[in-house]
Design an enzyme around this catalytic site. Structure first.
Site, PDB file in Angstrom:
ATOM      1  N   HIS A  24       0.586   4.527  -2.470  1.00 25.41           N
ATOM      2  CA  HIS A  24       0.439   5.899  -1.970  1.00 25.41           C
ATOM      3  C   HIS A  24       1.662   6.744  -2.293  1.00 25.41           C
ATOM      4  O   HIS A  24       1.583   7.974  -2.288  1.00 25.41           O
ATOM      5  CB  HIS A  24       0.161   5.882  -0.462  1.00 25.41           C
ATOM      6  CG  HIS A  24      -1.257   5.498  -0.148  1.00 25.41           C
ATOM      7  ND1 HIS A  24      -2.011   6.109   0.830  1.00 25.41           N
ATOM      8  CD2 HIS A  24      -2.075   4.574  -0.718  1.00 25.41           C
ATOM      9  CE1 HIS A  24      -3.230   5.568   0.854  1.00 25.41           C
ATOM     10  NE2 HIS A  24      -3.286   4.627  -0.065  1.00 25.41           N
TER      11      HIS A  24
ATOM     12  N   HIS B 229      -6.311  -5.578  -2.638  1.00 26.26           N
ATOM     13  CA  HIS B 229      -7.151  -5.750  -1.447  1.00 26.26           C
ATOM     14  C   HIS B 229      -7.468  -7.228  -1.184  1.00 26.26           C
ATOM     15  O   HIS B 229      -8.324  -7.540  -0.370  1.00 26.26           O
ATOM     16  CB  HIS B 229      -8.437  -4.927  -1.566  1.00 26.26           C
ATOM     17  CG  HIS B 229      -8.207  -3.448  -1.432  1.00 26.26           C
ATOM     18  ND1 HIS B 229      -9.203  -2.508  -1.517  1.00 26.26           N
ATOM     19  CD2 HIS B 229      -7.060  -2.737  -1.205  1.00 26.26           C
ATOM     20  CE1 HIS B 229      -8.695  -1.288  -1.359  1.00 26.26           C
ATOM     21  NE2 HIS B 229      -7.400  -1.403  -1.179  1.00 26.26           N
TER      22      HIS B 229
ATOM     23  N   ARG C 189       0.838  -1.214   0.000  1.00 24.71           N
ATOM     24  CA  ARG C 189       0.000   0.000   0.000  1.00 24.71           C
ATOM     25  C   ARG C 189       0.874   1.265   0.000  1.00 24.71           C
ATOM     26  O   ARG C 189       0.527   2.260  -0.647  1.00 24.71           O
ATOM     27  CB  ARG C 189      -0.933  -0.020   1.215  1.00 24.71           C
ATOM     28  CG  ARG C 189      -1.889   1.153   1.223  1.00 24.71           C
ATOM     29  CD  ARG C 189      -2.953   0.977   2.290  1.00 24.71           C
ATOM     30  NE  ARG C 189      -3.950   2.025   2.209  1.00 24.71           N
ATOM     31  CZ  ARG C 189      -4.316   2.797   3.233  1.00 24.71           C
ATOM     32  NH1 ARG C 189      -3.751   2.629   4.418  1.00 24.71           N
ATOM     33  NH2 ARG C 189      -5.227   3.721   3.077  1.00 24.71           N
TER      34      ARG C 189
ATOM     35  N   ASN D 193      -3.789   8.933   4.724  1.00 24.12           N
ATOM     36  CA  ASN D 193      -2.632   8.237   5.310  1.00 24.12           C
ATOM     37  C   ASN D 193      -2.597   8.229   6.834  1.00 24.12           C
ATOM     38  O   ASN D 193      -2.083   7.297   7.444  1.00 24.12           O
ATOM     39  CB  ASN D 193      -1.331   8.898   4.820  1.00 24.12           C
ATOM     40  CG  ASN D 193      -1.159   8.778   3.307  1.00 24.12           C
ATOM     41  OD1 ASN D 193      -1.773   7.915   2.694  1.00 24.12           O
ATOM     42  ND2 ASN D 193      -0.337   9.635   2.723  1.00 24.12           N
TER      43      ASN D 193
HETATM   44  C1  HEM Z   1      -8.878   1.857  -6.070  1.00 23.69           C
HETATM   45  C2  HEM Z   1      -8.793   2.742  -5.112  1.00 23.69           C
HETATM   46  C3  HEM Z   1      -8.397   2.385  -3.702  1.00 23.69           C
HETATM   47  C4  HEM Z   1      -9.023   2.800  -2.578  1.00 23.69           C
HETATM   48  C5  HEM Z   1     -10.245   3.698  -2.500  1.00 23.69           C
HETATM   49  C6  HEM Z   1      -8.325   2.209  -1.458  1.00 23.69           C
HETATM   50  C7  HEM Z   1      -8.667   2.419  -0.129  1.00 23.69           C
HETATM   51  C8  HEM Z   1      -8.125   1.717   0.927  1.00 23.69           C
HETATM   52  C9  HEM Z   1      -8.558   1.839   2.293  1.00 23.69           C
HETATM   53  C10 HEM Z   1      -9.619   2.793   2.795  1.00 23.69           C
HETATM   54  C11 HEM Z   1      -7.842   0.947   3.024  1.00 23.69           C
HETATM   55  C12 HEM Z   1      -7.959   0.696   4.534  1.00 23.69           C
HETATM   56  C13 HEM Z   1      -7.148   1.746   5.271  1.00 23.69           C
HETATM   57  C14 HEM Z   1      -7.374   1.765   6.767  1.00 23.69           C
HETATM   58  O1  HEM Z   1      -8.429   1.385   7.241  1.00 23.69           O
HETATM   59  O2  HEM Z   1      -6.463   2.212   7.493  1.00 23.69           O
HETATM   60  C15 HEM Z   1      -6.948   0.262   2.129  1.00 23.69           C
HETATM   61  C16 HEM Z   1      -6.062  -0.722   2.479  1.00 23.69           C
HETATM   62  C17 HEM Z   1      -5.169  -1.307   1.618  1.00 23.69           C
HETATM   63  N1  HEM Z   1      -4.954  -0.950   0.301  1.00 23.69           N
HETATM   64 FE1  HEM Z   1      -6.130   0.219  -0.812  1.00 23.69          FE
HETATM   65  N2  HEM Z   1      -7.299   1.452  -1.931  1.00 23.69           N
HETATM   66  C18 HEM Z   1      -7.294   1.538  -3.302  1.00 23.69           C
HETATM   67  C19 HEM Z   1      -6.378   0.953  -4.154  1.00 23.69           C
HETATM   68  C20 HEM Z   1      -5.271   0.245  -3.747  1.00 23.69           C
HETATM   69  C21 HEM Z   1      -4.170  -0.132  -4.590  1.00 23.69           C
HETATM   70  C22 HEM Z   1      -4.037   0.261  -6.056  1.00 23.69           C
HETATM   71  C23 HEM Z   1      -3.307  -0.848  -3.821  1.00 23.69           C
HETATM   72  C24 HEM Z   1      -1.989  -1.457  -4.200  1.00 23.69           C
HETATM   73  C25 HEM Z   1      -1.612  -1.755  -5.423  1.00 23.69           C
HETATM   74  C26 HEM Z   1      -3.893  -0.941  -2.505  1.00 23.69           C
HETATM   75  C27 HEM Z   1      -3.393  -1.662  -1.458  1.00 23.69           C
HETATM   76  C28 HEM Z   1      -3.953  -1.741  -0.199  1.00 23.69           C
HETATM   77  C29 HEM Z   1      -3.543  -2.691   0.809  1.00 23.69           C
HETATM   78  C30 HEM Z   1      -2.537  -3.816   0.615  1.00 23.69           C
HETATM   79  C31 HEM Z   1      -4.280  -2.399   1.964  1.00 23.69           C
HETATM   80  C32 HEM Z   1      -4.159  -3.076   3.342  1.00 23.69           C
HETATM   81  C33 HEM Z   1      -3.015  -2.390   4.081  1.00 23.69           C
HETATM   82  C34 HEM Z   1      -2.726  -2.921   5.471  1.00 23.69           C
HETATM   83  O3  HEM Z   1      -3.294  -3.901   5.893  1.00 23.69           O
HETATM   84  O4  HEM Z   1      -1.892  -2.270   6.138  1.00 23.69           O
HETATM   85  N3  HEM Z   1      -5.062  -0.232  -2.483  1.00 23.69           N
HETATM   86  N4  HEM Z   1      -7.123   0.756   0.858  1.00 23.69           N
END
Ligand code: HEM
Length: 328
Positions: free
Chosen positions: A71, A200, A67, A101
Site C-alpha cells: 500500500h 495472500h 501489506r 486502508n
Molecule cells: C491484487 C490485488 C489485491 C487486492 C484486491 C487485495 C485486497 C486485500 C484485502 C481486501 C485484504 C483484507 C483487508 C481487510 O479485511 O482488512 C487484504 C489483505 C492482505 N493483503 Fe492484499 N490485496 C491485493 C494484493 C496484495 C499484494 C500485492 C500484497 C503484498 C505483496 C498483499 C498483501 C496482503 C496481506 C499480507 C494481507 C493480510 C494483512 C493482515 O492480515 O493484516 N495484497 N488484501
C-alpha cells in the site's frame, strides 16, 4: 550539416529529459544493496531481529507489514507516505483514512519499533521507506517464504495523498481486467500481479470484504463447503463486519504456495483472489504455482524487487524521517 547535428543533439537531450520525467522506475538505478554499508552496516541485522520479535509475538504482524509495503509502493512510489498520520497543521490528510486502508491496515506499531531500533543504532540515516522494504522481506522469510537482496536508498515523503490511495489501490471486488490494469499502471505485468497476490498466503481479511462471495453474491464459483463454513461467522446480514478469516485456509500463517492450491479448488476468500482462477488468462500460472512452490517463491521475490523499485515522481520533496508518522 552542423545545424542538423546540433538540432538532433537537442532532440536527443529533450527525449532523455522526457524519459527521466516520465519514467516510473527511475529510482531503481539509484538504489543499491550496499547503500548503508558504510553509514549503517548493522541495519540488516537490526531490522531482522526486531521483525523476528514481532513475528514471534504475532505471526499476523508479518502479514500486516508486508501489506503496508504494497500500500506504500502503489501510492506515489515507495516513500513511506502510508505511514504518515494526518498532519497536525492540516497540510495534508493521510492515506490511513483512505477507503482501502481505513480500519484495515495494521502493523504501524511494529514499523515504529523497527525504526526505533534502527535509530538507536544509526541516527537519522535509514529512511522509513527502506525500513519497510527490509521489514517486508524479513517478514516473508520469517514466515517460511523466499529471501531476496533488498536494494536500498529510498527516501521518505513529506506529504501523503489520500486521493491517490483511493484511486491506485485495487479492491476485493476487482475483476481480473481491472487487477491487470492497476498493476500495468505501475509498470508491473500480469505475471507480477499473480505472483504478488500470493502474499495472500498469509494474513486475514474481514467479513466485510468477502461477505458477498460466501453468501451467494459472487458470479465466480465458490466451493460450497468452504462458503458454508465462512457463513457461520460472516452471515449475509448482521453485525459481523469485522470477523476475520484466513486468506489461505490451508496454511494461514505459512508463506507457501497453499494460496494457489486453494484458488484451484475455488476456495479463494476474496472475489479478486478467485478472479485469478476463473477461466481467464492467469489460470495456467495459478496451476503452475499450485504445483511448484519454488516457481512461486522465485517469481514472488523478483516481483517484490520490481514493486519495491517504484519511485516517487521526480521533484517530490523527500527526506529521511526520524519518526515514520510525521515529517521532520
Ligand atoms: C491484487 C490485488 C489485491 C487486492 C484486491 C487485495 C485486497 C486485500 C484485502 C481486501 C485484504 C483484507 C483487508 C481487510 O479485511 O482488512 C487484504 C489483505 C492482505 N493483503 Fe492484499 N490485496 C491485493 C494484493 C496484495 C499484494 C500485492 C500484497 C503484498 C505483496 C498483499 C498483501 C496482503 C496481506 C499480507 C494481507 C493480510 C494483512 C493482515 O492480515 O493484516 N495484497 N488484501
Amino acid at each position: 550539416m552542423a545545424a542538423v547535428s546540433v538540432s538532433s543533439r537537442v532532440f536527443v537531450l529533450a527525449l532523455a529529459l522526457l524519459a527521466a520525467v516520465t519514467c516510473r522506475g527511475c529510482l531503481a538505478a539509484a538504489l543499491s544493496t550496499k547503500y548503508y554499508d558504510k553509514t549503517c552496516p548493522a541495519v540488516q541485522s537490526v531490522v531482522r531481529s526486531a521483525m523476528a520479535r514481532a513475528v514471534a509475538a504475532d505471526p499476523r504482524a508479518g502479514a500486516s507489514v508486508l501489506r503496508l509495503f504494497f500500500h506504500d509502493c502503489f501510492v506515489n512510489g515507495c516513500d513511506a507516505s502510508v505511514l504518515l498520520d494526518d498532519d497536525v497543521s492540516s497540510q495534508f490528510t493521510g492515506e490511513k483514512g483512505a477507503s482501502p486502508n481505513l480500519n484495515s491496515l495494521r502493523g504501524f506499531e511494529v514499523v515504529d519499533a523497527v525504526k526505533a531500533a534502527v535509530e538507536a543504532s544509526c541516527k537519522a540515516t535509514v529512511s522509513c521507506a527502506d525500513v519497510l522494504a527490509l521489514a517486508s522481506r524479513d517478514a516473508v522469510a520469517l514466515l517460511g517464504g523466499p529471501k531476496w537482496n533488498v536494494k536500498l536508498g529510498r527516501k521518505d515523503a513529506r506529504t501523503a495523498s489520500q486521493a491517490a490511495a483511493n484511486t491506485n489501490l485495487p479492491g476485493p471486488g476487482s475483476s481480473l481486467a481491472s487487477l491487470v490494469a492497476s498493476f500495468a499502471a505501475k509498470g508491473l505485468s500480469a505475471r507480477d500481479m499473480t505472483a504478488l497476490s500470493g502474499a495472500h498466503t498469509v494474513g486475514r481479511a474481514r467479513c466485510v470484504t468477502f461477505r458477498g462471495r460466501v453468501n451467494g453474491g459472487d458470479a465466480d464459483a465458490v466451493n460450497a463447503t468452504f462458503a458454508a463454513q465462512l457463513r457461520q461467522a460472516c452471515p449475509a446480514s448482521g453485525g459481523a463486519d469485522g470477523s476475520l478469516a484466513p486468506l489461505d485456509a490451508e496454511t494461514p500463517d505459512a508463506f507457501d504456495n497453499g494460496y494457489f492450491r486453494e484458488l484451484a479448488q475455488r476456495r479463494g476468500l476474496l472475489h479478486s483472489d478467485q478472479e485469478l482462477f476463473n477461466g481467464g488468462s492467469q489460470d495456467a500460472l495459478v496451476r503452475k504455482y499450485a504445483g511448484n512452490g519454488a516457481a512461486f517463491a522465485s517469481d514472488f521475490a523478483k516481483a517484490m524487487v520490481r514493486m519495491g523499485s517504484l519511485a516517487p515522481a521526480v521533484g517530490t520533496p523527500l527526506e529521511v524521517r526520524l519518526n515514520c508518522r510525521r515529517p521532520n
